[in-house]
Design an enzyme around this catalytic site. Structure first.
Site, PDB file in Angstrom:
ATOM      1  N   HIS A 336     -67.337  50.820 -64.780  1.00  0.00           N
ATOM      2  CA  HIS A 336     -65.527  52.258 -64.640  1.00  0.00           C
ATOM      3  C   HIS A 336     -65.712  53.667 -64.088  1.00  0.00           C
ATOM      4  O   HIS A 336     -65.847  54.449 -63.171  1.00  0.00           O
ATOM      5  CB  HIS A 336     -64.895  52.881 -65.893  1.00  0.00           C
ATOM      6  CG  HIS A 336     -63.996  54.409 -65.773  1.00  0.00           C
ATOM      7  ND1 HIS A 336     -62.611  53.640 -66.115  1.00  0.00           N
ATOM      8  CD2 HIS A 336     -63.945  55.112 -65.706  1.00  0.00           C
ATOM      9  CE1 HIS A 336     -61.313  54.466 -65.619  1.00  0.00           C
ATOM     10  NE2 HIS A 336     -62.823  55.371 -64.982  1.00  0.00           N
ATOM     11  N   GLU A 337     -67.173  53.649 -64.805  1.00  0.00           N
ATOM     12  CA  GLU A 337     -68.204  55.310 -64.801  1.00  0.00           C
ATOM     13  C   GLU A 337     -68.346  55.216 -63.126  1.00  0.00           C
ATOM     14  O   GLU A 337     -68.880  56.174 -62.304  1.00  0.00           O
ATOM     15  CB  GLU A 337     -68.821  55.471 -65.942  1.00  0.00           C
ATOM     16  CG  GLU A 337     -68.565  55.515 -67.533  1.00  0.00           C
ATOM     17  CD  GLU A 337     -66.986  56.609 -67.200  1.00  0.00           C
ATOM     18  OE1 GLU A 337     -67.107  57.416 -66.255  1.00  0.00           O
ATOM     19  OE2 GLU A 337     -66.112  56.069 -67.962  1.00  0.00           O
ATOM     20  N   HIS A 340     -66.474  55.760 -60.441  1.00  0.00           N
ATOM     21  CA  HIS A 340     -66.150  56.862 -59.727  1.00  0.00           C
ATOM     22  C   HIS A 340     -66.712  57.933 -59.382  1.00  0.00           C
ATOM     23  O   HIS A 340     -67.249  57.813 -57.948  1.00  0.00           O
ATOM     24  CB  HIS A 340     -65.961  57.803 -60.891  1.00  0.00           C
ATOM     25  CG  HIS A 340     -65.328  58.282 -62.327  1.00  0.00           C
ATOM     26  ND1 HIS A 340     -63.991  57.506 -61.907  1.00  0.00           N
ATOM     27  CD2 HIS A 340     -65.238  57.685 -63.353  1.00  0.00           C
ATOM     28  CE1 HIS A 340     -63.002  58.234 -62.756  1.00  0.00           C
ATOM     29  NE2 HIS A 340     -63.626  57.860 -63.924  1.00  0.00           N
TER      30      HIS A 340
END
Length: 494
Positions: A336-337, A340
């Site tokens: 997820h990170e 980004h």
């Protein structure tokens, strides 16, 4: 052509009856106990491999809910970069970096026979540990800590109770959401051909474990490194749908103490980590992205990352809290990170991946999927189109990202590259190249095609029509400040 030794494991299945039990991955409501029995054999026409601790290909046969399952696994030869290294520090703070042998490792990817939508990520380092999907459901397998026993537990992903049921959030925004759309099973979610087509990108990753992770693992650096390997092995599966190939370049462990101030403030810690990376790590290790993993409890968050910063020397970073004893949950958070960093924002309630929550959901819940949504795919495509971060254009290593050739069995091959024949492990006829900024659809781009845009007073770089890499413009000065990090050369098929 080298043949691989197939190993079949027959597992006797005994469903567990009664109250929930505590496994290493947490409290589980219901699981089945399986006892692996290893049976070796060679397929017709195969040749025996040189002796290895971990076979290139293995098969496991067992039952889930009374249904026979044949799990085909192949060693993930793209897990480590060619110059993979590990770094830790002596008690006096001296840096110690080694290049351990990783060719004969214990991390596998695969699928379930007769289930085209299935996938698997398994380690065999100490028993079988990982996940696989079957009929759209995700199952986890792990060894049971029973003396003098090889018993394992198999259970559904959602059956694992987490100690903290409160919502866990990413810090990029503070928006909670719950999908109000009808939930479809992953097996019923079919991406369009346009969604499925992404040009390959290659991310060389560094994972940095702070001192709290050392303490959490009782100063056992081997156990901590294994945990990180499992996380990255899972992440590689998650990013496959985007045609992003992740290789692990380095694991750095702050064994003698933190090199920055790691606090519960994720934004402050991430800022310090990015500054440390820019002045230290990029000068030591060739890589594209760095992820900090910590056991420090972040304030109401489990992760934080900069948006659309891939390849930036200071901002191509993120932080993840090691918030679960299940490496799949931590891998989904780190994915997820990094999402980004690759231009993906949080999903809204109109986004769909076939589950209640997708990788880019703002919060993590019991039913969070490890798949990217249609929104994430579109945002990633837009980011690549508008920014085209140069450091991830070229494949870091060719030999480690192509699987050992296999025939006369049902194992999946590395077939994501259309320029390469995964069965023969040979280039396809009449193709110029495999990858690189000056390679498109297996052909060299025409001479004069811009492969690197100028910034400021710099000059464009152009393809020469003869190679797949982006040659430096000879009219540039001695130093081009935008040439960070130096991209690896592309692979040319001769």
């Amino acid at each position: 052509m080298i043949q691989v030794l197939l190993v079949t494991i027959c597992l006797a299945v005994f469903p567990f009856q009664g109250s929930s039990k505590t496994l290493k991955s947490g409290n589980v409501n219901d699981y089945e106990v399986v006892n692996p029995q290893k049976i070796t054999g060679l397929p017709v026409g195969a040749f025996k491999q040189p002796e290895k601790k971990y076979e290139d290909a293995v098969q496991y046969e067992f039952e889930v809910n009374g249904e026979p399952v044949v799990l085909h696994l192949e060693k993930n030869k793209g897990l480590f970069s060619e110059d993979y290294s590990e770094t830790h520090y002596s008690p006096d703070g001296s840096e110690i970096t080694t290049n351990p042998p990783v060719e004969d490792h214990c991390y596998y990817h695969g699928r379930v026979q007769n289930d085209a939508d299935s996938t698997a990520s398994i380690s065999t380092c100490n028993g079988l540990k990982g996940f696989f999907t079957l009929r759209g459901e995700t199952y986890l397998i792990e060894p049971l800590k029973v003396p003098d026993s090889e018993s394992h537990a198999v259970y559904k992903y959602e059956d694992a109770k987490k100690k903290d049921e409160a919502p866990k959030m990413c810090g990029v925004t503070l928006t909670n959401w719950e999908s109000d759309e009808p939930i479809k099973k992953a097996s019923h979610l079919v991406a369009t051909s346009e969604q499925q087509h992404f040009h390959p990108r290659y991310v060389q990753l560094v994972i940095v474990a702070d001192h709290s992770m050392v303490t959490k693992n009782n100063n056992d650096l081997t156990a901590l490194t294994t945990w990180i390997h499992q996380i990255v092995n899972d992440m590689i599966v998650m990013y496959r749908i985007l045609n992003i190939h992740i290789t692990l370049a380095n694991v750095e462990i702050w064994s003698s103490g933190d090199l920055i101030a790691v606090t519960s403030s994720a934004p402050t810690t991430l800022r310090s980590f990015g500054e440390w990376r820019a002045r230290n790590l990029v000068n030591r290790i060739t890589h594209d992205n760095a992820q900090l993993i910590t056991a420090v409890h972040l304030d109401n968050l489990i992760g934080y990352g900069y948006l659309g910063t891939m390849c930036d020397p200071q901002s191509s970073v993120a932080i993840t809290e090691d918030h679960s004893t299940d490496h799949l949950w931590v891998a989904a958070t780190m994915a997820h990170e990094m999402g980004h960093n690759l231009g993906m924002n949080h999903d809204g309630n109109q986004c769909n991946c076939g589950a209640a929550g997708c990788i880019m959901s703002a919060i993590i819940s019991q039913y969070r999927s490890y798949q990217f949504s249609d929104c994430s795919m579109n945002e990633y495509r837009n980011y690549i189109t508008t920014h085209n971060p140069p450091c991830i254009l070229n494949q870091a290593l060719r030999t480690d990202t192509v699987s050992t050739p296999v025939s006369e069995n049902e194992l999946l091959q590395n077939s994501v590259n259309p320029c390469y024949d995964p069965v023969t492990c040979q280039p396809k006829e009449k193709e110029d190249c495999e990858s690189g900024p000056c390679c498109d659809n297996c052909k060299f781009l025409k001479e004069g095609t811009i492969c690197k845009m100028a910034r400021g007073d710099n000059m464009h770089d152009y393809c020469n029509g003869k190679t797949c890499d982006c040659p430096r413009n000879p009219y540039k000065g001695e130093h081009d400040p935008m040439e960070w990090p130096a991209p690896a050369k592309g692979s040319v098929l001769m």
